[in-house]
Design a protein around this motif. Structure first.
Motif, PDB file in Angstrom:
ATOM      1  N   HIS A 163       0.896  -1.198   0.114  1.00  0.00           N
ATOM      2  CA  HIS A 163      -0.026  -0.054   0.017  1.00  0.00           C
ATOM      3  C   HIS A 163       0.842   1.234  -0.029  1.00  0.00           C
ATOM      4  CE1 HIS A 163      -3.317   2.699   0.799  1.00  0.00           C
ATOM      5  NE2 HIS A 163      -2.455   3.346   1.748  1.00  0.00           N
ATOM      6  N   ASN A 164       0.505   2.225  -1.036  1.00  0.00           N
ATOM      7  CA  ASN A 164       1.279   3.442  -1.056  1.00  0.00           C
ATOM      8  C   ASN A 164       0.374   4.805  -0.679  1.00  0.00           C
ATOM      9  OD1 ASN A 164       2.943   5.497  -2.001  1.00  0.00           O
ATOM     10  ND2 ASN A 164       3.890   4.128  -3.119  1.00  0.00           N
ATOM     11  N   GLU A 165       0.466   4.989   0.611  1.00  0.00           N
ATOM     12  CA  GLU A 165      -0.431   6.019   1.103  1.00  0.00           C
ATOM     13  C   GLU A 165      -0.002   7.628   0.346  1.00  0.00           C
ATOM     14  OE1 GLU A 165      -3.050   5.542   2.900  1.00  0.00           O
ATOM     15  OE2 GLU A 165      -3.690   7.645   3.188  1.00  0.00           O
ATOM     16  N   ALA A 166       1.385   7.600   0.176  1.00  0.00           N
ATOM     17  CA  ALA A 166       1.701   9.154  -0.335  1.00  0.00           C
ATOM     18  C   ALA A 166       1.079   9.197  -1.904  1.00  0.00           C
ATOM     19  CB  ALA A 166       3.196   9.198  -0.574  1.00  0.00           C
ATOM     20  N   MET A 167       1.350   8.033  -2.612  1.00  0.00           N
ATOM     21  CA  MET A 167       0.733   8.179  -3.885  1.00  0.00           C
ATOM     22  C   MET A 167      -0.790   8.324  -3.887  1.00  0.00           C
ATOM     23  SD  MET A 167       2.005   7.867  -6.940  1.00  0.00           S
ATOM     24  CE  MET A 167       2.890   6.686  -7.835  1.00  0.00           C
ATOM     25  N   LEU A 168      -1.564   7.657  -2.918  1.00  0.00           N
ATOM     26  CA  LEU A 168      -2.789   7.835  -2.838  1.00  0.00           C
ATOM     27  C   LEU A 168      -3.188   9.226  -2.323  1.00  0.00           C
ATOM     28  CD1 LEU A 168      -5.510   6.154  -3.044  1.00  0.00           C
ATOM     29  CD2 LEU A 168      -5.118   5.835  -0.380  1.00  0.00           C
ATOM     30  N   ILE A 169      -2.743   9.740  -1.507  1.00  0.00           N
ATOM     31  CA  ILE A 169      -2.817  11.320  -1.127  1.00  0.00           C
ATOM     32  C   ILE A 169      -2.544  12.290  -2.367  1.00  0.00           C
ATOM     33  CG2 ILE A 169      -1.119  12.024   0.307  1.00  0.00           C
ATOM     34  CD1 ILE A 169      -3.322  13.018   2.368  1.00  0.00           C
ATOM     35  N   ALA A 170      -1.391  12.151  -3.084  1.00  0.00           N
ATOM     36  CA  ALA A 170      -1.200  12.857  -4.162  1.00  0.00           C
ATOM     37  C   ALA A 170      -2.121  12.854  -5.140  1.00  0.00           C
ATOM     38  CB  ALA A 170       0.184  12.342  -4.940  1.00  0.00           C
ATOM     39  N   GLY A 171      -2.864  11.585  -5.366  1.00  0.00           N
ATOM     40  CA  GLY A 171      -3.866  11.727  -6.252  1.00  0.00           C
ATOM     41  C   GLY A 171      -5.221  12.304  -5.809  1.00  0.00           C
ATOM     42  N   ALA A 172      -5.327  12.256  -4.465  1.00  0.00           N
ATOM     43  CA  ALA A 172      -6.598  12.915  -3.990  1.00  0.00           C
ATOM     44  C   ALA A 172      -6.699  14.459  -4.014  1.00  0.00           C
ATOM     45  CB  ALA A 172      -6.851  12.419  -2.416  1.00  0.00           C
ATOM     46  N   LEU A 173      -5.204  15.068  -3.955  1.00  0.00           N
ATOM     47  CA  LEU A 173      -5.166  16.365  -4.145  1.00  0.00           C
ATOM     48  C   LEU A 173      -4.953  17.000  -5.703  1.00  0.00           C
ATOM     49  CD1 LEU A 173      -2.754  16.492  -0.995  1.00  0.00           C
ATOM     50  CD2 LEU A 173      -4.831  17.623  -0.922  1.00  0.00           C
ATOM     51  N   GLY A 174      -5.012  15.901  -6.589  1.00  0.00           N
ATOM     52  CA  GLY A 174      -5.058  16.349  -7.878  1.00  0.00           C
ATOM     53  C   GLY A 174      -3.409  16.642  -8.372  1.00  0.00           C
ATOM     54  N   VAL A 175      -2.586  16.286  -7.530  1.00  0.00           N
ATOM     55  CA  VAL A 175      -1.287  16.345  -7.738  1.00  0.00           C
ATOM     56  C   VAL A 175      -0.757  15.331  -8.817  1.00  0.00           C
ATOM     57  CG1 VAL A 175       1.182  16.516  -6.945  1.00  0.00           C
ATOM     58  CG2 VAL A 175      -0.560  17.432  -5.582  1.00  0.00           C
ATOM     59  N   SER A 176      -1.098  14.158  -8.664  1.00  0.00           N
ATOM     60  CA  SER A 176      -0.649  13.360  -9.775  1.00  0.00           C
ATOM     61  C   SER A 176      -0.825  13.455 -11.029  1.00  0.00           C
ATOM     62  CB  SER A 176      -1.335  11.771  -9.355  1.00  0.00           C
ATOM     63  OG  SER A 176      -0.878  11.531  -7.833  1.00  0.00           O
ATOM     64  N   ASN A 177      -2.234  13.917 -11.286  1.00  0.00           N
ATOM     65  CA  ASN A 177      -2.706  14.160 -12.593  1.00  0.00           C
ATOM     66  C   ASN A 177      -2.253  15.522 -13.292  1.00  0.00           C
ATOM     67  OD1 ASN A 177      -3.976  13.105 -14.778  1.00  0.00           O
ATOM     68  ND2 ASN A 177      -5.952  13.998 -14.485  1.00  0.00           N
ATOM     69  N   LEU A 178      -1.767  16.543 -12.303  1.00  0.00           N
ATOM     70  CA  LEU A 178      -1.522  17.720 -12.858  1.00  0.00           C
ATOM     71  C   LEU A 178      -0.101  17.549 -13.242  1.00  0.00           C
ATOM     72  CD1 LEU A 178      -1.154  20.699 -13.102  1.00  0.00           C
ATOM     73  CD2 LEU A 178      -0.630  20.881 -10.929  1.00  0.00           C
ATOM     74  N   VAL A 179       0.905  16.659 -12.673  1.00  0.00           N
ATOM     75  CA  VAL A 179       2.095  16.353 -12.997  1.00  0.00           C
ATOM     76  C   VAL A 179       2.196  15.605 -14.211  1.00  0.00           C
ATOM     77  CG1 VAL A 179       4.486  14.802 -12.432  1.00  0.00           C
ATOM     78  CG2 VAL A 179       3.119  16.508 -10.894  1.00  0.00           C
TER      79      VAL A 179
END
Ligand SMILES: [Fe+2]
Length: 292
Positions: free
Chosen positions: A68-84
């Motif tokens: 489980h990768n919580e940092a990746m999950l919360i980055a997604g929930a903040l829209g950071v993953s998709n912005l990058v």
């Protein structure tokens, strides 16, 4: 420099960075400090809120395990993953793109299958799905010999890494594109699923009265030397949560077309690769959850 008041702190920190030898590291850290300090000034962050924030950041790390990768999950929930993702694809963010978040559930080591094979490694009830994909370049020419990783959740909404009832690497596979750029596999139709809410990401969603679902989708990672590696997700057009994805992954370019054929579904999708670096992203997890 000696700090007199809060006005001096940002300057003091930036001044101490002047020895950073790597130019990009220097740029990233200087910008981070400027924006972080500006955030604290703008919100007038209290001491109590600061302590709570430190607790949240620590909890993100403590919640992260090999499955489980919580940092990746919360980055997604903040829209950071998709912005990058969107800034670094679609000709540097100027065009729509089929690139999408890698997500927290990609694992290396999926079995290599012949085209047309099934991704099921243990009984997985649910509507059958026959998928055919094409990989093309910007000129529309087929890209042969690209390796495509595929992974998706089960019809009950669990990835094999989360579900001891599924066999190791169930609903995951690697396929190689044929001379016409095509690849294909048989599987079961994935369901939308709730992201885990027992960590800081769950607390974030509850605090904002957001649901924790992701619309149904399949994940792809398309890799061939000479082309920019593309992580993608293709979404079920019938899912009611396309506009409120808890990970902000859905883009218009990635809404697919599931064709119902009796009790089964057919689905075709074409991925267009850009020239660029063919790197393999680091898998956010390495293991399946242990059986209880
Ligand atoms: Fe997913």
């Amino acid at each position: 420099m000696l700090i007199e008041t809060q006005d001096d702190v940002t300057r003091a920190v930036l001044d101490e960075m002047h020895r950073t030898p790597d130019a990009r590291t220097k740029e990233l850290l200087a910008s981070l400090v400027r924006h972080l300090h500006a955030f604290i000034r703008e919100t007038r962050l209290t001491e109590k809120e600061f302590q709570e924030t430190i607790g949240i950041i620590n909890a993100i790390g403590q919640k992260t395990t090999p499955s489980h990768n919580e940092a990746m999950l919360i980055a997604g929930a903040l829209g950071v993953s998709n912005l990058v993702c969107l800034m670094n694809n679609g000709r540097k963010g100027t065009r729509p793109t089929q690139a999408n978040n890698l997500g927290p559930f990609f694992r290396e080591g999926a079995p290599h299958y012949e085209n047309g094979a099934s991704l099921l490694r243990s009984p997985t009830p649910g509507p059958k799905l026959s998928f055919k994909g094409y990989v093309k370049d910007l000129d529309g020419k087929p890209v042969a010999g690209a390796v495509v990783d595929v992974w998706h959740s089960s019809p009950v909404g669990l990835y094999e890494n989360q579900d001891p009832a599924q066999a190791e690497m169930n609903l995951r596979g690697k396929l190689t594109t044929e001379a016409d750029g095509s690849f294909s596999f048989q599987t079961v139709k994935p369901a939308g699923y709730p992201v885990p809410t027992d960590g800081p990401t769950g607390a974030l969603l509850r605090a904002q009265k957001r649901h924790n679902f992701r619309p149904a989708h399949l994940h792809f990672l398309v890799h061939k030397p000479g082309y920019k590696t593309m992580a993608s997700q293709v979404y079920d057009p019938a899912d009611p949560r396309l506009e409120t994805d808890s990970q902000f992954g859905v883009t218009r370019a990635l809404i697919g077309d599931f064709v119902k054929d009796g009790d089964a579904y057919r689905f075709e999708f074409t991925f267009v690769l850009e020239p660029g670096e063919s790197w393999r992203p680091r898998a956010p997890i390495t293991h399946k959850v242990a059986a209880a």
